[in-house]
Structures are given as structure tokens and as C-alpha cells.
Motif scaffolding. Structure first.
Motif, PDB file in Angstrom:
ATOM      1  N   ARG A 223       0.832  -1.210   0.000  1.00  0.00           N
ATOM      2  CA  ARG A 223       0.000   0.000   0.000  1.00  0.00           C
ATOM      3  C   ARG A 223       0.862   1.253   0.000  1.00  0.00           C
ATOM      4  O   ARG A 223       0.579   2.194  -0.747  1.00  0.00           O
ATOM      5  N   LEU A 224       1.893   1.279   0.834  1.00  0.00           N
ATOM      6  CA  LEU A 224       2.740   2.473   0.893  1.00  0.00           C
ATOM      7  C   LEU A 224       3.460   2.691  -0.433  1.00  0.00           C
ATOM      8  O   LEU A 224       3.516   3.823  -0.939  1.00  0.00           O
ATOM      9  N   LEU A 225       3.988   1.625  -1.007  1.00  0.00           N
ATOM     10  CA  LEU A 225       4.677   1.753  -2.290  1.00  0.00           C
ATOM     11  C   LEU A 225       3.716   2.251  -3.365  1.00  0.00           C
ATOM     12  O   LEU A 225       4.043   3.146  -4.156  1.00  0.00           O
ATOM     13  N   SER A 226       2.495   1.701  -3.396  1.00  0.00           N
ATOM     14  CA  SER A 226       1.491   2.136  -4.369  1.00  0.00           C
ATOM     15  C   SER A 226       1.122   3.608  -4.170  1.00  0.00           C
ATOM     16  O   SER A 226       0.938   4.346  -5.135  1.00  0.00           O
TER      17      SER A 226
ATOM     18  N   ASN B  39      10.406   7.542 -13.155  1.00  0.00           N
ATOM     19  CA  ASN B  39      10.678   7.675 -14.594  1.00  0.00           C
ATOM     20  C   ASN B  39      12.136   7.376 -14.911  1.00  0.00           C
ATOM     21  O   ASN B  39      12.807   8.137 -15.618  1.00  0.00           O
ATOM     22  N   SER B  40      12.648   6.330 -14.344  1.00  0.00           N
ATOM     23  CA  SER B  40      14.009   5.901 -14.667  1.00  0.00           C
ATOM     24  C   SER B  40      14.121   4.416 -14.360  1.00  0.00           C
ATOM     25  O   SER B  40      13.400   3.888 -13.500  1.00  0.00           O
ATOM     26  N   THR B  41      15.014   3.760 -15.057  1.00  0.00           N
ATOM     27  CA  THR B  41      15.202   2.321 -14.852  1.00  0.00           C
ATOM     28  C   THR B  41      15.610   2.017 -13.419  1.00  0.00           C
ATOM     29  O   THR B  41      15.215   0.995 -12.837  1.00  0.00           O
ATOM     30  N   GLU B  42      16.366   2.933 -12.807  1.00  0.00           N
ATOM     31  CA  GLU B  42      16.851   2.726 -11.442  1.00  0.00           C
ATOM     32  C   GLU B  42      15.709   2.506 -10.460  1.00  0.00           C
ATOM     33  O   GLU B  42      15.835   1.715  -9.530  1.00  0.00           O
ATOM     34  N   TYR B  43      14.577   3.200 -10.682  1.00  0.00           N
ATOM     35  CA  TYR B  43      13.464   3.110  -9.737  1.00  0.00           C
ATOM     36  C   TYR B  43      12.326   2.206 -10.217  1.00  0.00           C
ATOM     37  O   TYR B  43      11.671   1.562  -9.411  1.00  0.00           O
ATOM     38  N   ILE B  44      12.086   2.162 -11.531  1.00  0.00           N
ATOM     39  CA  ILE B  44      10.962   1.357 -12.011  1.00  0.00           C
ATOM     40  C   ILE B  44      11.278  -0.136 -11.941  1.00  0.00           C
ATOM     41  O   ILE B  44      10.409  -0.959 -11.635  1.00  0.00           O
ATOM     42  N   THR B  45      12.538  -0.514 -12.176  1.00  0.00           N
ATOM     43  CA  THR B  45      12.889  -1.939 -12.189  1.00  0.00           C
ATOM     44  C   THR B  45      12.648  -2.618 -10.836  1.00  0.00           C
ATOM     45  O   THR B  45      12.031  -3.694 -10.782  1.00  0.00           O
ATOM     46  N   PRO B  46      13.097  -2.043  -9.712  1.00  0.00           N
ATOM     47  CA  PRO B  46      12.812  -2.693  -8.422  1.00  0.00           C
ATOM     48  C   PRO B  46      11.314  -2.797  -8.120  1.00  0.00           C
ATOM     49  O   PRO B  46      10.862  -3.796  -7.546  1.00  0.00           O
ATOM     50  N   VAL B  47      10.538  -1.779  -8.517  1.00  0.00           N
ATOM     51  CA  VAL B  47       9.097  -1.810  -8.275  1.00  0.00           C
ATOM     52  C   VAL B  47       8.452  -2.935  -9.080  1.00  0.00           C
ATOM     53  O   VAL B  47       7.587  -3.656  -8.583  1.00  0.00           O
TER      54      VAL B  47
ATOM     55  N   ILE C 187       0.948   1.073 -11.188  1.00  0.00           N
ATOM     56  CA  ILE C 187       2.069   1.274 -12.111  1.00  0.00           C
ATOM     57  C   ILE C 187       1.558   1.657 -13.492  1.00  0.00           C
ATOM     58  O   ILE C 187       2.007   2.640 -14.102  1.00  0.00           O
ATOM     59  N   LEU C 188       0.602   0.901 -14.015  1.00  0.00           N
ATOM     60  CA  LEU C 188       0.118   1.131 -15.377  1.00  0.00           C
ATOM     61  C   LEU C 188      -0.681   2.421 -15.505  1.00  0.00           C
ATOM     62  O   LEU C 188      -0.675   3.058 -16.555  1.00  0.00           O
ATOM     63  N   ILE C 189      -1.366   2.813 -14.441  1.00  0.00           N
ATOM     64  CA  ILE C 189      -2.241   3.993 -14.516  1.00  0.00           C
ATOM     65  C   ILE C 189      -1.480   5.283 -14.259  1.00  0.00           C
ATOM     66  O   ILE C 189      -1.714   6.293 -14.926  1.00  0.00           O
ATOM     67  N   PHE C 190      -0.505   5.273 -13.343  1.00  0.00           N
ATOM     68  CA  PHE C 190       0.081   6.537 -12.899  1.00  0.00           C
ATOM     69  C   PHE C 190       1.465   6.824 -13.460  1.00  0.00           C
ATOM     70  O   PHE C 190       1.789   7.988 -13.729  1.00  0.00           O
ATOM     71  N   ILE C 191       2.297   5.813 -13.641  1.00  0.00           N
ATOM     72  CA  ILE C 191       3.638   6.084 -14.178  1.00  0.00           C
ATOM     73  C   ILE C 191       3.539   6.331 -15.670  1.00  0.00           C
ATOM     74  O   ILE C 191       2.817   5.639 -16.394  1.00  0.00           O
ATOM     75  N   ASP C 192       4.276   7.329 -16.144  1.00  0.00           N
ATOM     76  CA  ASP C 192       4.242   7.735 -17.559  1.00  0.00           C
ATOM     77  C   ASP C 192       4.454   6.504 -18.448  1.00  0.00           C
ATOM     78  O   ASP C 192       5.425   5.772 -18.291  1.00  0.00           O
ATOM     79  N   ILE C 193       3.533   6.318 -19.386  1.00  0.00           N
ATOM     80  CA  ILE C 193       3.563   5.138 -20.253  1.00  0.00           C
ATOM     81  C   ILE C 193       4.858   5.033 -21.043  1.00  0.00           C
ATOM     82  O   ILE C 193       5.324   3.941 -21.374  1.00  0.00           O
ATOM     83  N   ASN C 194       5.490   6.187 -21.310  1.00  0.00           N
ATOM     84  CA  ASN C 194       6.743   6.169 -22.077  1.00  0.00           C
ATOM     85  C   ASN C 194       7.862   5.452 -21.333  1.00  0.00           C
ATOM     86  O   ASN C 194       8.792   4.942 -21.949  1.00  0.00           O
ATOM     87  N   PHE C 195       7.763   5.443 -20.003  1.00  0.00           N
ATOM     88  CA  PHE C 195       8.828   4.819 -19.221  1.00  0.00           C
ATOM     89  C   PHE C 195       8.530   3.358 -18.894  1.00  0.00           C
ATOM     90  O   PHE C 195       9.404   2.651 -18.400  1.00  0.00           O
ATOM     91  N   ILE C 196       7.318   2.920 -19.150  1.00  0.00           N
ATOM     92  CA  ILE C 196       7.012   1.502 -18.902  1.00  0.00           C
ATOM     93  C   ILE C 196       6.701   0.749 -20.193  1.00  0.00           C
ATOM     94  O   ILE C 196       6.495  -0.458 -20.161  1.00  0.00           O
TER      95      ILE C 196
END
Length: 975
Positions: free
Chosen positions: A706-709, A720-728, A752-761
Motif C-alpha cells: 500500500r505504501l509503495l502504491s 521515470n528511470s530504470t533505477e526506480y521502475i525496475t525494483p518496483v 504502475i500502469l495507470i500513474f507512471i508515464d507510459i513512455n517509461f514503462i
């Protein structure tokens, strides 16, 4: 291979408080080593090692098995060689251990048997039978304890073919040796009545045999036991009447001896037979009544006999409730005898009760008001009396009222010395005035019309409530009367009694002010009889000063309990009352709420040094949540006030409180002003939240998710970077691959799919969906499939607008077309396979109305937007199911559930403990993400359905032509 001496040394360190935490860490680091578990067993079995060290090892071994034996995917978490060695050695080892160690290893065997027996441990029963012997009764007792540790698992289980096959397999091998052992032990007892040491060992064997007798009969009466019922019951009844000065110490008041334990277990067994197998047992019921009657009349009032008397009374209650035996009790002479010889002796206050009232008041309170006295004499006698009253209400009421009037008269002659007689009178009156059981939310819901509850209150209860009494127990009786009959008092009457109750907060007697806090909490939790979704009392019923003064009094009582964390937190009833006052006060305490929050923080800081009472701790955190919920505009200020305490809990690794901290931190950021920058502390949490260590403790997992979400939702740009999106994404994969936590994985993925910029995922999308498909193919469960379908429909519903206003959640322009395209890019025709093999197979199994709403609109979008991908047959079948789902009765009156009502229903959850389970904070619970929460009723659902269905009019027309059921639905909708 793990070094034996090293394990012994670390276990020794674990017994010393200053080294315990370090020792625990060292032991955990050894768990992955080959041979650690079996080495631990050998340490436990080693007679040259000190018993406390062996006991520490046994406790650790049991918990190791509980945590690591096998995971939810059926995989061993202990090296396979150790698994096989443990199963080969553990039975032989356990039967030679002292009793204190046998308990722990027996529980470990039971845990292993849950996953291994019978299929993967098929030789276990044969091994046990081969070790049964009358030559060594100590070994024999150990063998029987192992058997009981395996068979007792059956008691709470639901009936199933698999369960009955397991029981039959055991019975085929074990029933005959079991009965022979029971008969032989009986014969040996007869021959050993003058040999104290042998008699004790024989009774220890007999006790376990009777427990196994219950185990083998707990689900159904086996044919073998029905055929041998005469033999079995003859032995059981014999020991209900058994006495031996060698085993029974009349001078001992408190310690329950072996003879009592045997009789208690026999009472439980004959109660099982009476309630479940009346036809087979009926010829034994009347003899058993006489035996139990004699037992009750000849058992002393010593506390050690309490559980035996209670079980005996419970058995008599169960007999009274049988229609075929009610006539045995339905006459005036019988009722008078029962009252004088059984009821009255067992509801009288004894010296031990008065000692508990003075010396252990919190336990006295829990036993009485919270129902933990289920095995007390008073509770059991009361239930027996209630059953007698149900059998003949007029007769029993008239007889008991005569006793009540007599005792009131005796009290009036000398109130100072005869106060115990009034206590009996009140207890008797409450018993006959009540119908049914006391519910936690409303007290007694209906009363005996032959008595006047309000009149009795005015004449005999009110004077003790407002005046001086000879004993604080009478004051407690008056408070308890309001507690029991609060549902019979009007709102106005309850408001009038509240000032009388609250004066007791200044009473020095622990039980008096504790009962007061419980009663006020229960009054404030009453529902409005005209609208059950509302509380009876609201903030407008009391001035802020009254509510604030109540809180001040309760905080003072808590802080006066003592300075140690254990004393401070021992009385959860006081904190629960604070919680209820805060709940009904809503936002009425704005002038003092900061000081209330600071009081709560002081308490958390104090008890975090040694968390000892999970209920008190939970209610304290719920109180903090109520403040956050009722004063959301102050959340930035509250965060500054709370963050020191919350981050100290995380920094100090106070495991019991970490899930609470995560949930509160999540709620704060979920409700933080959207225009403000995210507090830097949250960004610093992201990497630790993704680290494997945080996810090891199961109680953390829902809160960490919940906190991470919530951080992803508030500050998606941080990822918006591989450093942070990959662990999530790694966390998502771990969760969704788990049969227990896959739902949490979907919830994180939605964010993840709704809020993080689609270009980075974008580059991760195929990999994400392949992970889902792999789980769907290899480890699917109904729960996973249903959650997968809802996920697809949620993403498809993001494109739906609310009155032409674009959905604010659809910042990434998701559509059903885009969703299906991802599956098709993985493999052509894949989505239709999913639709046919999973969606259509499972669509009729959804019950949740929100899920149904999402399915109706999500699947309609998928069909309407993907006619170029899906076959006509697949679209026809899908739309047919959608139309029928739309018309289903459960969605007919769809409306959003009242958040406050749902929260109130769950706040009284008492199943709280420290450990691996997750304790959810109900006040701030998070509803599942609903992209179309603006669809509140059937009418708006139909409008949106028609908009998309009109895009596939040919399919709709074909359904109307070929399917009469669909024709009626579609025709009624104008399609």
C-alpha cells in the motif's frame, strides 16, 4: 553441515535478554545451511544439554517448521535432505522427550502432517502402531501424543471427501489397536490402584487416549466405534465416577490434576456424541445425566474443579436442548433441585473470585464481560439456566423470581454484610431476563416478557449506580446491568445514565472504571434502530467539553497504570473507549485534537519499547487514524507531529508496529495536498521498500504494498528511470507469483500502469503481461483467474468518460484496443484464447457487485473495440454472458456501499495478535481502485452499456434473434 556446539551456544545466548536479538539473527542466518534443522532436533534430544536450551531449541524448531517447511506454491523451504531426515527421525525422537519438549515437537509434527500426511508420509501410522507398547508406558504416551498431534487437525476442518478418505485410512489401521490399548490401560489401572507412580503414568496414557477417541469421532461416528459403543462408553462412564487419593490432592486448590483432566475430556466426548450422534447414543443419555448430576453434586468449589464443573454444566445444557429429553427437567421439583444443588452453588461468589477481583482485575474483567469465561462456573450455570427457561419459560421464571425476591430480602436486612446475596439476585435476574446470547454490538436483543427490566433497574440497580455500596462488586453489577440491557433503554435514558457512569472514572477501583469504559464504549457503538448503517449517537448529542473531559479522564487512567510499557498497555478497554469517543466526535474536537494526538504519540513511544498487548496497541493506532481521517485538512501538520515516532519504529525495527507505521504513512500521502511537493522522507523510503528484507515478514506485505502504491500515485515522476521502475516491477513479480499475495500484485500493477508515464514503462509491457500469462498457465487458481479478469476489465474501463468528462485516471490513454494489442503482440489470437478459456469459463462465479459492474462495461468495451481481432463466435458468447450478467439480481440495485458503515462493521474485529499475520487498520482501510466509481446504480450502468453495445448492433441483433433470454433483457433496455 551445521556445527552442533555453535547451535547450542547461540541458543544459550538467546536466553539472555541483551543478546536475544543478536542470537535470533544468527539462528536465522543458519536456517539455509544444510543440516541446520536436523542439528536442531539433535540438540533438543541431547540429555546432556541444559533443559532451558533444549526448550529454546524446540520452540525455534516449531517456528522454523511453521515458517519454512513448505510455501504456498508447495515448495520446500528447507533442504530436501533435511526434510527426509526429519520425517525419518522425529517420531522416535519425540517419544523419548520430557513433556515440556513433547508439546513443541508435537505441534511441529502436526504442522508437517498438514502438508505431508497421508500422501507423502504414508508410513507414519504403521510406524506409530509398531511403537505402541504396554511394556514402556512412557514411550507409549509419547506415541499416543504424536498420534493426537496429527489427528487433532481434523477437529475444526470442514467436511470433504479428501478429509474422510484420510480419516478412513487412519481408522482402517489404527482403530483396532486403539481400542485394545484403551481396554488394556483400563485393566492395568484396576491392577495398579495402590501404585502411585504407575497409576499416574497410566492416567497420562488414558488422557491422551480419550483425546484421540474424540479426534477419531470428531467428523462422523465411524462404524467401528458405533459397533463398539457399549465397550467405549462403559469405560468412559467408569472414569467419570473414578476417585483416587493417590492422584487427587484435596488440599490443592488451583492445580488441575490428572483425574480432573480425564473427566473434562470425557465430558467433551459425550457432549459430542449427544449433539452429533443422538440416535446412536440415546440409550446412554439418561444414565449419563445421572452420572454428571452426581459429579456436579460431589465436586468441591475449589478453583481447580472450575473447568470440570463448567464442562459438566455444558453437557447438561446440551441435553436440556434435546427435544426428546426436555421432559426430564420440566417439572417444579426438578427445577428447584437443579436451582438449589447446581445453579446457586455455581453462581455464588467464592473467595477465589474475590481474590481475582482484587489481585488480577484485568483478568477478572476479561473473563466476565469479554466472554473469555466460557469455561467458568458462573457462565456455564447461566447458560444451563437459560436453556431450562427456554424449555418452560413460565415455570422457570416464576421459580427463579422467588429466589431473587428472597435474596433481595436477605440483602435488605443487612446490606453491609449481606451484599453477596444481592449480587446473586442480580445475576439470576439477568439470566432469566435475557433471551438469546449477549451480542458484542447491542447486548441483549430481546428479553423475557414475564419480567420488567426497566422496573428492576429503577428499584435495584439505579440506587447502587448513584450511591455508596458495601462492595465495589455491587457497583460493577449496576454498570454491567446497563451493559447487558443497553438495547432495551431508549436513547434519552442512555444519555441520562452517561453522567452517572462517567463519575466512575474517578473511582480508584480498577474493575469499576474498566467496566465503565467497556459499557460507555458499547453504548457509543449502538446502531440507530431506524437506520442500521448509522450510529445511534452523533457528535451533536454531546458538547465538545463533555467529549474532551471523557478523553482526559481515560488518558489519565492509562498513564496512572504504571510507567513500564507492559503496565501502560495492559488495559485495552480504556483505549478502545477512547477510540469510540473519537469516532463519534468526528470533527468536534478541533480545539484540542492536537493535544489528543500528542497523548497518543506519547503512549506509542512508551509501549514501542516492549509491545506486549496487541489489542491495546491496535486501538491506539486506530485512534491516530481516526484523527487523520476526521481532520484531513491538518494532515501536513499531523505528519510533522507523527513522523518522528513513525520513522523511529522503522529505524528501531519494532516489528510489531512496522505494519501500522506503513499503513499510516500510506494514508498520509494518499490524502496529502496534491499541490504540495512530496515530503523528502517518502522518496527516501522507495529503495528500502523494494528491498527483499522488508518483504520477508508476512505481516508487512500488505502494508508495504500500500505504501509503495501510494508513493507511485502521488509522485509517479520519481519512477521515470530504470533505477526506480525496475525494483518496483520486481516487487510486482514477486507478489503476483505468490498464491497468497497475488491480489496485492495486481493492485500494485494497476497503480504502475495507470500513474507512471507510459513512455517509461512501454518497454516493460510485454514482459509484465508474460509474467501474468506464465502464472495463468502454470499455477492458476480460481482466485488468480478472477483477479486477472477484473484487472483486464479495469484497464478497459479507463476509457469510459463521466458525462463527457475524460476519466482523470486515464492519463496514459489506456483503451481496450490497446490492451488487446499487447496480448496479440505476444502471440496472434492469444486474447481470444484467454476470453474463451478463462473469462467465459469463470464469469458466472463473480459475486461482488463492483466486479460485476466492471465486467459488464469492461467486456463490452473489449468486444466493441476489437471486432477486427475476435471471431464472431467469441464475441457472441461474450456478449451473451454480459447481457445475462447485467440482468442478474445481485446487480439490480447496484449502489456504492457506505464507507463509514463498512468501516464500523470491521472496527470490532477482536482477532488481533503480534506475529506473522497482518493487522489491518480498519479506520483508514483503502477501497480497491475503481476507475468507474461514478457508476452508482443500475440506470447509469445501463446507459454506458447501451453506448458501447450500439457499436456492435449486428451482434446485439443476432442475440435477440437466437436467444430468448437475451431478447427479453435487450428488448427491455431498448436495444
Amino acid at each position: 553441515m551445521t556445527d552442533v556446539q555453535n547451535v547450542i551456544q547461540v541458543l544459550e545466548q538467546s536466553l539472555t535478554p541483551q543478546y536475544a536479538k543478536e542470537a535470533g539473527t544468527l539462528l536465522k542466518s543458519m536456517e539455509a545451511q544444510q543440516g541446520f534443522a536436523i542439528t536442531l532436533l539433535h540438540v533438543i534430544a541431547n540429555n546432556n544439554v541444559a533443559l532451558p536450551v533444549r526448550l529454546a531449541g524446540a520452540l525455534y524448531f516449531k517456528n522454523l517448521i511453521k515458517r519454512k517447511w513448505i510455501n504456498e506454491n508447495g515448495e520446500y523451504q528447507i533442504p530436501l535432505e533435511d526434510v527426509n531426515m526429519i520425517k525419518a527421525e522425529i517420531v522416535s525422537l519425540m517419544i523419548t522427550l520430557p513433556d515440556s519438549l513433547q508439546i513443541q515437537i508435537g505441534e511441529a509434527i502436526s504442522l508437517i502432517a498438514e502438508s505431508e500426511f497421508p500422501d507423502m508420509w504414508s508410513g507414519l501410522i504403521d510406524e506409530l502402531i509398531s511403537k505402541l507398547t504396554l511394556d514402556d508406558l512412557q514411550v507409549n504416551k509419547g506415541v499416543l501424543k504424536v498420534a493426537h498431534s496429527i489427528f487433532k487437525r481434523w477437529r475444526p476442518l470442514f467436511r470433504s471427501d479428501e478429509l474422510f478418505l484420510e480419516i478412513k485410512m487412519v481408522l482402517d489401521k489404527f482403530a483396532v489397536p486403539f481400542l485394545e490399548m484403551l481396554k488394556n490401560i483400563d485393566i492395568m489401572i484396576d491392577a495398579s490402584v495402590q501404585d502411585a507412580s504407575k497409576l499416574k503414568l497410566l492416567f497420562e496414557n488414558l488422557l491422551v487416549l480419550i483425546k484421540i477417541y474424540y479426534d477419531l469421532n470428531c467428523q462422523d461416528i465411524p462404524e467401528f466405534f458405533e459397533d463398539n459403543i457399549q465397550i467405549g462408553m462403559t469405560i468412559l462412564f467408569k472414569y467419570l465416577k473414578f476417585h483416587s487419593p493417590l492422584l487427587e490432592d484435596e488440599s490443592e486448590d488451583d492445580e488441575t490434576d490428572l483425574v480432573i483432566q480425564v473427566k473434562v475430556n470425557i465430558c467433551e466426548l459425550i457432549q459430542l456424541y449427544t449433539t452429533r450422534y443422538e440416535d446412536e447414543f440415546k440409550k446412554f443419555i439418561e444414565p449419563s445425566i445421572q452420572i454428571v448430576w452426581d459429579l456436579l453434586n460431589n465436586t468441591s468449589t475449589q478453583p481447580k474443579n472450575d473447568i470440570l464443573v463448567s464442562k459438566s454444566l455444558q453437557y447438561m445444557t446440551c441435553v436440556v436442548n434435546l427435544p426428546n429429553f426436555k421432559h426430564l427437567f420440566a417439572n417444579e421439583d426438578s427445577i428447584k433441585q437443579i436451582t438449589e444443588k447446581i445453579i446457586l452453588p455455581n453462581i455464588k461468589l467464592r473467595e477465589s473470585d474475590l481474590e481475582m477481583f482484587e489481585d488480577d482485575p484485568i483478568e477478572y474483567t476479561r473473563r466476565d464481560l469479554e466472554g473469555s469465561d466460557i469455561d467458568s462456573r458462573r457462565r456455564s450455570a447461566t447458560e444451563f439456566l437459560k436453556s431450562l427457561k427456554e424449555a418452560d419459560e413460565t415455570l422457570v421464571t416464576n421459580i427463579i423470581m422467588n429466589y431473587i425476591n428472597y435474596y433481595i430480602g436477605v440483602y435488605n436486612e443487612d446490606p453491609t454484610n449481606n451484599w453477596k446475596f444481592k449480587d446473586i439476585a442480580i445475576y439470576l435476574f439477568c439470566s432469566i431476563a435475557s433471551k438469546g446470547s449477549i451480542t458484542s454490538s447491542a447486548g441483549i436483543t430481546s428479553t423475557n416478557l414475564l419480567v420488567d427490566v426497566i422496573k428492576f433497574f429503577g428499584e435495584f440497580i439505579y440506587p447502587d449506580l448513584v450511591g455508596n455500596v458495601a462492595s465495589p462488586i455491587l457497583k460493577v453489577d449496576s454498570i454491567k446491568y446497563i451493559y447487558i440491557f443497553r438495547n432495551q433503554l431508549t436513547k434519552e435514558q442512555l444519555i441520562e445514565t452517561l453522567p452517572l457512569l462517567t463519575t466512575n472514572f474517578s473511582d480508584i477501583n480498577y474493575v469499576v472504571y474498566t467496566y465503565t469504559s467497556i459499557t460507555i464504549e458499547k453504548i457509543f457503538s449502538l446502531r440507530n434502530p431506524m437506520n442500521h448503517q448509522e450510529l445511534l449517537f452523533k457528535k451533536s448529542d454531546f458538547s465538545p467539553e463533555v467529549l474532551n473531559n471523557l478523553l482526559i479522564s481515560l488518558f489519565k487512567l492509562i498513564t496512572n497504570l504504571g510507567t513500564t510499557p507492559e503496565k501502560l498497555s495492559e488495559n485495552e478497554f480504556l483505549m478502545k473507549c477512547i477510540m469510540r469517543i473519537l469516532l463519534i466526535s468526528e470533527d468536534a474536537l478541533s480545539n484540542s485534537i492536537t493535544s489528543v494526538l500528542q497523548e497518543l504519540i506519547k503512549i506509542v513511544d512508551a509501549i514501542s519499547k516492549n509491545p506486549s498487548n496487541p489489542k491495546f496497541s491496535h486501538y491506539t493506532f486506530e485512534c491516530i487514524c481516526i484523527i487523520l481521517r476526521n481532520y484531513q485538512s491538518n494532515i501536513p501538520h499531523f505528519f510533522e507531529t507523527l513522523k518522528g515516532t513513525l520513522f523511529n519504529i522503522l529505524g528501531q525495527d519494532i516489528q510489531e508496529f512496522i505494519p501500522y507505521s506503513f499503513q499510516i504513512l500510506a494514508y498520509i500521502i494518499e490524502n496529502y495536498p496534491k499541490t504540495a511537493a512530496i515530503p523528502p522522507e517518502y522518496e527516501q523510503l522507495v529503495k528500502p521498500l523494494c528491498s527483499p528484507q522488508v518483504w520477508e515478514f508476512k505481516g508487512n506485505i500488505p502494508a508495504v504494498k500500500r505504501l509503495l502504491s501510494s508513493i507511485v500515485r502521488y509522485n509517479p515522476g520519481h519512477f521515470n528511470s530504470t533505477e526506480y521502475i525496475t525494483p518496483v516491477l520486481g516487487v510486482f513479480q514477486k507478489l503476483v507469483s505468490s498464491k497468497i499475495h497475488d491480489t496485492l500484485g495486481f493492485e500494485l500493477l494497476e497503480n504502475i500502469l495507470i500513474f507512471i508515464d507510459i513512455n517509461f514503462i512501454q518497454n516493460f509491457l510485454n514482459e509484465i503481461f508474460i509474467i501474468l500469462l506464465t502464472r495463468l498457465k502454470n499455477f492458476k487458481t480460481d482466485k488468480f483467474v478472477k483477479r486477472f479478469i477484473v484487472f483486464l476489465c479495469k484497464i478497459s474501463c479507463l476509457q469510459i468518460n463521466n458525462n463527457n468528462i475524460p476519466n482523470p485516471l486515464n492519463r496514459n490513454n489506456w483503451s481496450s484496443n490497446r490492451l488487446v494489442a499487447i496480448f496479440e503482440s505476444i502471440q496472434g489470437g492469444l486474447f481470444e484464447q484467454i476470453l474463451t478459456n478463462f473469462v467465459l469459463m469463470m464469469i458466472n462465479q463473480f459475486n461482488n457487485i463492483t466486479d460485476k459492474k466492471l465486467l459488464v462495461l469492461g467486456l463490452t468495451n473489449i468486444v466493441a473495440d476489437n471486432t477486427h481481432v475476435l471471431s464472431a463466435e467469441a464475441m457472441n458468447k461474450t456478449m451473451r454472458e454480459v447481457v445475462l450478467l447485467l440482468n442478474s439480481t445481485s446487480i439490480q440495485n447496484y449502489k456504492a456501499a457506505d464507507d463509514n458503515y463498512e468501516m464500523l462493521l470491521e472496527i470490532d474485529n477482536e482477532d488481533l495478535s503480534f506475529g506473522s499475520s497482518f493487522n489491518k487498520l480498519n479506520i483508514i482501510q483503502l477501497k480497491p481502485l475503481d476507475p468507474i466509481d461514478f457508476v452508482k446504480d443500475k440506470a447509469s450502468l445501463v446507459v454506458l452499456f447501451k453506448e458501447n453495445a450500439s457499436k456492435i448492433q449486428p451482434i446485439v441483433d443476432q442475440l435477440k434473434t437466437t436467444d430468448q433470454e437475451c431478447f427479453q433483457v435487450l428488448n427491455s433496455l431498448g436495444l
